[in-house]
Scaffold this motif. Structure first.
Motif, PDB file in Angstrom:
ATOM      1  N   PRO A 114       0.827  -1.212   0.000  1.00 41.40           N
ATOM      2  CA  PRO A 114       0.000   0.000   0.000  1.00 41.40           C
ATOM      3  C   PRO A 114       0.855   1.253   0.000  1.00 41.40           C
ATOM      4  CG  PRO A 114      -0.781  -1.570   1.651  1.00 41.40           C
ATOM      5  CD  PRO A 114       0.527  -2.096   1.152  1.00 41.40           C
ATOM      6  N   SER A 115       0.468   2.244  -0.788  1.00 42.40           N
ATOM      7  CA  SER A 115       1.163   3.527  -0.800  1.00 42.40           C
ATOM      8  C   SER A 115       0.706   4.349   0.401  1.00 42.40           C
ATOM      9  CB  SER A 115       0.839   4.285  -2.087  1.00 42.40           C
ATOM     10  OG  SER A 115      -0.530   4.682  -2.086  1.00 42.40           O
ATOM     11  N   ALA A 116       1.386   5.480   0.621  1.00 34.11           N
ATOM     12  CA  ALA A 116       0.966   6.363   1.704  1.00 34.11           C
ATOM     13  C   ALA A 116      -0.476   6.820   1.492  1.00 34.11           C
ATOM     14  CB  ALA A 116       1.905   7.565   1.775  1.00 34.11           C
ATOM     15  N   GLY A 117      -0.828   7.132   0.241  1.00 33.65           N
ATOM     16  CA  GLY A 117      -2.203   7.531  -0.057  1.00 33.65           C
ATOM     17  C   GLY A 117      -3.202   6.434   0.240  1.00 33.65           C
ATOM     18  N   ASP A 118      -2.857   5.185  -0.096  1.00 32.33           N
ATOM     19  CA  ASP A 118      -3.747   4.052   0.194  1.00 32.33           C
ATOM     20  C   ASP A 118      -3.991   3.916   1.690  1.00 32.33           C
ATOM     21  OD1 ASP A 118      -3.974   3.315  -2.488  1.00 32.33           O
ATOM     22  OD2 ASP A 118      -2.187   2.055  -2.393  1.00 32.33           O
ATOM     23  N   ILE A 119      -2.934   4.125   2.469  1.00 29.96           N
ATOM     24  CA  ILE A 119      -3.075   4.011   3.924  1.00 29.96           C
ATOM     25  C   ILE A 119      -4.009   5.094   4.447  1.00 29.96           C
ATOM     26  CG2 ILE A 119      -1.838   4.186   6.118  1.00 29.96           C
ATOM     27  CD1 ILE A 119       0.602   2.946   4.627  1.00 29.96           C
ATOM     28  N   PHE A 120      -3.820   6.340   3.969  1.00 26.46           N
ATOM     29  CA  PHE A 120      -4.699   7.421   4.414  1.00 26.46           C
ATOM     30  C   PHE A 120      -6.150   7.174   4.001  1.00 26.46           C
ATOM     31  CE2 PHE A 120      -0.896  10.310   4.823  1.00 26.46           C
ATOM     32  CZ  PHE A 120      -1.089  10.550   6.180  1.00 26.46           C
ATOM     33  N   ARG A 121      -6.358   6.527   2.865  1.00 26.78           N
ATOM     34  CA  ARG A 121      -7.730   6.249   2.416  1.00 26.78           C
ATOM     35  C   ARG A 121      -8.453   5.340   3.405  1.00 26.78           C
ATOM     36  NH1 ARG A 121      -8.085   4.102  -3.510  1.00 26.78           N
ATOM     37  NH2 ARG A 121      -6.788   2.468  -2.572  1.00 26.78           N
ATOM     38  N   HIS A 122      -7.697   4.502   4.103  1.00 27.91           N
ATOM     39  CA  HIS A 122      -8.305   3.623   5.099  1.00 27.91           C
ATOM     40  C   HIS A 122      -8.483   4.318   6.446  1.00 27.91           C
ATOM     41  CE1 HIS A 122      -7.317   0.509   2.175  1.00 27.91           C
ATOM     42  NE2 HIS A 122      -8.104  -0.298   2.852  1.00 27.91           N
ATOM     43  N   ILE A 123      -7.861   5.470   6.606  1.00 29.23           N
ATOM     44  CA  ILE A 123      -7.969   6.211   7.864  1.00 29.23           C
ATOM     45  C   ILE A 123      -9.080   7.248   7.800  1.00 29.23           C
ATOM     46  CG2 ILE A 123      -6.744   7.801   9.424  1.00 29.23           C
ATOM     47  CD1 ILE A 123      -4.145   6.364   8.597  1.00 29.23           C
ATOM     48  N   TYR A 124      -9.171   7.961   6.657  1.00 30.84           N
ATOM     49  CA  TYR A 124     -10.168   9.019   6.488  1.00 30.84           C
ATOM     50  C   TYR A 124     -11.360   8.497   5.679  1.00 30.84           C
ATOM     51  CZ  TYR A 124      -6.355  12.072   7.969  1.00 30.84           C
ATOM     52  OH  TYR A 124      -5.330  12.654   8.677  1.00 30.84           O
ATOM     53  N   ASP A 125     -12.553   9.015   5.993  1.00 30.59           N
ATOM     54  CA  ASP A 125     -13.760   8.590   5.288  1.00 30.59           C
ATOM     55  C   ASP A 125     -13.707   8.959   3.808  1.00 30.59           C
ATOM     56  OD1 ASP A 125     -14.833   7.558   7.615  1.00 30.59           O
ATOM     57  OD2 ASP A 125     -15.847   9.428   8.156  1.00 30.59           O
ATOM     58  N   GLU A 126     -13.249  10.167   3.528  1.00 28.26           N
ATOM     59  CA  GLU A 126     -13.117  10.601   2.144  1.00 28.26           C
ATOM     60  C   GLU A 126     -11.698  11.111   1.937  1.00 28.26           C
ATOM     61  OE1 GLU A 126     -16.074  13.380   0.993  1.00 28.26           O
ATOM     62  OE2 GLU A 126     -17.743  12.173   1.748  1.00 28.26           O
ATOM     63  N   PHE A 127     -11.028  10.557   0.964  1.00 22.55           N
ATOM     64  CA  PHE A 127      -9.622  10.949   0.759  1.00 22.55           C
ATOM     65  C   PHE A 127      -9.286  10.816  -0.716  1.00 22.55           C
ATOM     66  CE2 PHE A 127      -5.004  10.436   0.849  1.00 22.55           C
ATOM     67  CZ  PHE A 127      -4.646  11.481   1.700  1.00 22.55           C
ATOM     68  N   ASP A 128      -8.697  11.877  -1.277  1.00 20.57           N
ATOM     69  CA  ASP A 128      -8.304  11.910  -2.689  1.00 20.57           C
ATOM     70  C   ASP A 128      -6.870  11.377  -2.803  1.00 20.57           C
ATOM     71  OD1 ASP A 128      -7.536  12.526  -5.299  1.00 20.57           O
ATOM     72  OD2 ASP A 128      -8.718  14.367  -5.337  1.00 20.57           O
ATOM     73  N   VAL A 129      -6.748  10.092  -3.075  1.00 19.51           N
ATOM     74  CA  VAL A 129      -5.438   9.457  -3.138  1.00 19.51           C
ATOM     75  C   VAL A 129      -4.588  10.042  -4.257  1.00 19.51           C
ATOM     76  CG1 VAL A 129      -4.209   7.289  -3.514  1.00 19.51           C
ATOM     77  CG2 VAL A 129      -6.291   7.317  -2.136  1.00 19.51           C
ATOM     78  N   GLU A 130      -5.195  10.241  -5.419  1.00 25.86           N
ATOM     79  CA  GLU A 130      -4.433  10.726  -6.569  1.00 25.86           C
ATOM     80  C   GLU A 130      -3.844  12.106  -6.291  1.00 25.86           C
ATOM     81  OE1 GLU A 130      -5.135  11.739 -11.311  1.00 25.86           O
ATOM     82  OE2 GLU A 130      -6.500  10.383 -10.264  1.00 25.86           O
ATOM     83  N   ALA A 131      -4.633  13.003  -5.716  1.00 30.07           N
ATOM     84  CA  ALA A 131      -4.136  14.349  -5.409  1.00 30.07           C
ATOM     85  C   ALA A 131      -3.033  14.295  -4.352  1.00 30.07           C
ATOM     86  CB  ALA A 131      -5.289  15.240  -4.941  1.00 30.07           C
TER      87      ALA A 131
END
Length: 202
Positions: free
Chosen positions: A171-188
Motif C-alpha cells: 500500500p502507498s501512503a495515499g492508500d493508507i490514508f484512504r483507510h484512515i479518512y472517510d473521504e480521501f483523494d489518493v491521486e491528489a
C-alpha cells in the motif's frame, strides 16, 4: 506457566552472556566505532516519555551525525511531520538510544546516552545541509556504545538486492490514508507528495 516474570527465570533460560559481548560495550567511542558512525547514512532514535516510547528514523548523507569528541555526538533535526514525538520525550526524559545502520554491512552500532536539544548557532551551523540549517539539533552524551554482530542482518538477508520488495506491491501512503479518512483523494495526495519530497527534505 509459560510466561517469564522474574530475572531469575530469565537467567535460567539464557544463562550468562559471553565475556566478549560484555567487553565490547564501552563508555566512549574508539576508532572503529567512529568509522561506523561516519559511514552510516541512517540511524534509528529511541526515546521514552510519560506517554510511552518512540522509535524514529533519521537519515542523511554518511557522516550527518557529527562526532564532537569521544563521548559526544551531534544529530541535526531535519524537516519531518512536525509531530516532534522524540523531542517532546527528550525535554522530559533525556535518555536516548541510537542504532546506526550501514547499507551492505551486517554489523550495526548501538549507542545509549543522554540528549539535550540545542539551538546553539555553532552546532546548528555544523548541521547545515543543502544550504539550510536544521531547526534544532540533539547533543548526545554517550554513556555506552556497543557494536552488534551481523546475525540479525544475515537472517533477514537485509542487504541482498534479490530480496528487495517492489514498492508497488505494498500500500502507498495515499492508500493508507484512504483507510484512515472517510473521504480521501489518493491521486491528489500522491501527486502533492512527490512535489513535497522534492522540495522539503531540508
Amino acid at each position: 506457566m509459560t510466561a517469564i516474570t522474574t530475572l531469575e527465570e530469565l537467567q535460567a533460560v539464557y544463562g550468562d552472556s559471553h565475556e566478549r559481548s560484555r567487553r565490547k560495550e564501552l563508555p566512549r567511542l574508539i576508532e572503529p566505532y567512529r568509522a561506523l558512525i561516519q559511514a552510516s547514512p541512517f540511524v534509528v532514535l529511541a526515546s521514552a516519555g510519560p506517554d510511552g516510547l518512540d522509535c524514529s528514523p533519521r537519515g542523511d548523507a554518511p557522516g550527518f551525525v557529527h562526532i564532537l569528541d569521544d563521548q559526544t555526538l551531534l544529530l541535526p533535526d531535519r524537516p519531518g511531520n512536525n509531530r516532534i514525538d522524540s523531542l517532546r520525550n527528550i525535554v522530559l526524559n533525556p535518555q536516548v538510544a541510537l542504532l546506526f545502520l550501514i547499507p551492505g554491512v551486517g554489523e550495526s552500532l548501538r549507542v545509549n546516552g543522554r540528549a539535550e536539544i540545542t539551538l546553539d548557532p555553532e552546532w546548528l551551523e555544523l548541521g547545515r545541509a543543502q544550504g539550510k540549517l536544521p531547526r534544532s539539533a540533539l547533543r548526545i552524551h554517550i554513556e555506552t556504545c556497543y557494536f552488534q554482530c551481523s546475525k540479525a542482518a544475515l537472517r533477514a538477508e537485509l542487504w541482498d538486492v534479490s530480496r528487495q520488495v517492489e514498492r508497488a506491491s505494498l500500500p502507498s501512503a495515499g492508500d493508507i490514508f484512504r483507510h484512515i479518512y472517510d473521504e480521501f483523494d489518493v491521486e491528489a495526495y500522491e501527486h502533492d507528495l512527490q512535489q513535497r519530497l522534492r522540495t522539503s527534505l531540508y
